[in-house]
Design a protein around this motif. Structure first.
Motif, PDB file in Angstrom:
ATOM      1  N   TYR A   1     -11.243   2.951  -3.094  1.00 56.29           N
ATOM      2  CA  TYR A   1     -10.833   2.094  -1.982  1.00 56.29           C
ATOM      3  C   TYR A   1     -10.238   2.900  -0.832  1.00 56.29           C
ATOM      4  O   TYR A   1     -10.462   2.572   0.339  1.00 56.29           O
TER       5      TYR A   1
ATOM      6  N   GLN B   1     -15.825  -7.490  -6.112  1.00 56.09           N
ATOM      7  CA  GLN B   1     -14.390  -7.291  -6.232  1.00 56.09           C
ATOM      8  C   GLN B   1     -13.685  -7.728  -4.947  1.00 56.09           C
ATOM      9  O   GLN B   1     -14.187  -7.544  -3.847  1.00 56.09           O
TER      10      GLN B   1
ATOM     11  N   GLY C   1     -11.153  -6.501  -3.481  1.00 53.69           N
ATOM     12  CA  GLY C   1     -10.823  -5.395  -2.587  1.00 53.69           C
ATOM     13  C   GLY C   1     -11.963  -5.080  -1.633  1.00 53.69           C
ATOM     14  O   GLY C   1     -11.740  -4.809  -0.437  1.00 53.69           O
TER      15      GLY C   1
ATOM     16  N   ARG D   1     -17.395  -7.447  -9.849  1.00 52.74           N
ATOM     17  CA  ARG D   1     -16.130  -7.870 -10.427  1.00 52.74           C
ATOM     18  C   ARG D   1     -16.366  -8.272 -11.872  1.00 52.74           C
ATOM     19  O   ARG D   1     -17.216  -9.100 -12.174  1.00 52.74           O
TER      20      ARG D   1
ATOM     21  N   ASP E   1      -8.688  -9.730 -11.330  1.00 53.91           N
ATOM     22  CA  ASP E   1      -9.165  -8.806 -10.297  1.00 53.91           C
ATOM     23  C   ASP E   1      -8.046  -8.538  -9.293  1.00 53.91           C
ATOM     24  O   ASP E   1      -7.901  -9.259  -8.306  1.00 53.91           O
ATOM     25  N   ASP E   2      -7.268  -7.485  -9.552  1.00 54.72           N
ATOM     26  CA  ASP E   2      -6.170  -7.107  -8.656  1.00 54.72           C
ATOM     27  C   ASP E   2      -6.564  -5.936  -7.760  1.00 54.72           C
ATOM     28  O   ASP E   2      -5.732  -5.097  -7.402  1.00 54.72           O
ATOM     29  N   SER E   3      -7.837  -5.895  -7.370  1.00 49.83           N
ATOM     30  CA  SER E   3      -8.323  -4.747  -6.592  1.00 49.83           C
ATOM     31  C   SER E   3      -7.711  -4.673  -5.190  1.00 49.83           C
ATOM     32  O   SER E   3      -7.656  -3.586  -4.613  1.00 49.83           O
TER      33      SER E   3
ATOM     34  N   ARG F   1      -4.825  -2.720  -5.675  1.00 52.94           N
ATOM     35  CA  ARG F   1      -5.261  -1.355  -5.961  1.00 52.94           C
ATOM     36  C   ARG F   1      -5.508  -0.566  -4.677  1.00 52.94           C
ATOM     37  O   ARG F   1      -5.256   0.644  -4.616  1.00 52.94           O
TER      38      ARG F   1
END
Length: 372
Positions: free
Chosen positions: A81, A141, A143, A198, A301-303, A306
């Motif tokens: 990322y 995802q 993010g 994801r 999904d905590d992208s 992240r």
């Protein structure tokens, strides 16, 4: 008691499935990394084959190369990322400089020539903007979606800003922003194309208008001398980020809204942040590692979190040349851990009602240019 043959078969199938899942996830990550690496190389080759010829923009070429180098280092360290954030910056700058150089001769004819180029860009970007609203993010995802929506959200305002600059300062002044708009739209499409699916439960995205209003109120209250003078660039960055977050929220691009809200939270925290001493730096690195582990093992999904953790990890690590992190980098990493992450987890909960004061209200308007 001995296990039955059926149990053995079930366990074997479960093991095979688990291995296949791990291999699939690894392959997906590698595919995305390869895509990002190839795009970085394409941008770098473009800059090498056709350097920025305008001497007034020569420094931008160096900025692009340095940004791509940082992105390559981030990618090599597994910070996908962070590498994307760097690629977005490089694409924005390159397209801005390219347009300013390539169309300079045509614009010697004055504003009519600029209007013709602007109308052409407007048609293209409006079509891309409409197209972006039809993108299916259900398997991507959060993010990736956040970075794509943020870039797409910048495109039209940048194009509109280019017209204002051209009108005020001459057609040449608007070309760079026109190119930036096209670069942002191009990056938004590239981010959507990434093969990074994801595999966790999706997060609940919602309007963050209550949070944005509260943060704007805190920002207005903080905008007092002498700090408003000493930290003027920081306030400009904070307010422009809040402005973009509000525009994304109005467009219901809620992944982008969350990303920009968290970035605004970081900017606000930086107003008072103090660089941590050596002992606190060690504890901060431990906290970053713990937060990374929590996200890596999460079923959600905590992208988007992240994205910021990768930045904090990079900011608390020696640079590629071996030099230690700067004091401002330590401050940013600390704000991410202590303020941005809590704001992220709070934003996943239902919105709290905004308490509005009764009586006369005062509106404070800060002059700022969006996204700079």
């Amino acid at each position: 008691m001995r296990a039955s043959p059926t149990n053995h078969i079930f366990r074997l199938l479960l093991l095979i499935f688990s291995l296949m899942l791990v291999l699939t996830l690894t392959a997906s990550a590698q595919d995305a990394s390869s895509q990002i690496k190839a795009e970085m190389e394409r941008v770098q080759e473009s800059l090498k084959d056709k350097p920025i010829a305008n001497p007034d923009l020569a420094e931008i070429g160096n900025m692009i190369s340095a940004t791509l180098s940082d992105g390559g280092n981030a990618l090599a360290a597994g910070r996908v990322y962070l590498s994307l954030e760097k690629l977005a910056q490089a694409t924005d700058l390159l397209e801005g400089a390219r347009t300013a150089v390539d169309k300079a001769e045509a614009l010697k004819a004055g504003m009519p020539a600029f209007e013709q180029e602007w109308n052409k860009a407007s048609l293209e970007l409006s079509a891309l903007d409409k197209q972006s609203r039809q993108r299916d993010w259900s398997h991507k995802q959060a993010g990736i979606r956040a970075l794509s929506e943020t870039a797409q959200g910048k495109a039209i305002p940048l194009l509109e800003g280019s017209q204002g600059f051209a009108t005020a300062n001459g057609p040449q002044a608007g070309l760079f922003y026109m190119g930036q708009a096209q670069g942002e739209a191009a990056f938004a499409a590239f981010a959507f194309s990434l093969n990074l699916p994801r595999d966790q439960q999706p997060i609940s995205l919602r309007s963050l208008l209550p949070e944005l209003e509260r943060l704007q109120a805190k920002t207005n209250a903080a905008f007092q001398p002498p700090r408003s003078i000493e930290l003027h660039p920081r306030f400009i960055a904070l307010n422009s980020t809040l402005k973009l977050a509000g525009e994304l929220d109005a467009a219901q691009a809620y992944a982008g809204t969350l990303y920009e809200y968290l970035e605004a939270t970081r900017h606000y925290g930086m107003l008072d942040a103090v660089a941590p001493d050596t002992a606190k730096q060690a504890r901060l690195k431990e906290a970053i590692a713990a937060a990374q582990k929590q996200i890596a093992t999460s079923k959600r999904d905590d992208s988007i979190a992240r994205v910021f953790l990768e930045r904090a990890e990079s900011q608390s690590t020696p640079h590629a040349d071996g030099s230690p992190p700067l004091a401002d980098e330590w401050r940013s990493a600390q704000v991410i851990v202590e303020q941005v992450l809590p704001a992220y987890y709070a934003a996943l909960k239902p919105a709290a009602p905004v308490q509005r004061a009764k009586g006369i209200t005062t509106t404070v308007t800060l002059v700022r240019w969006p996204y700079t």
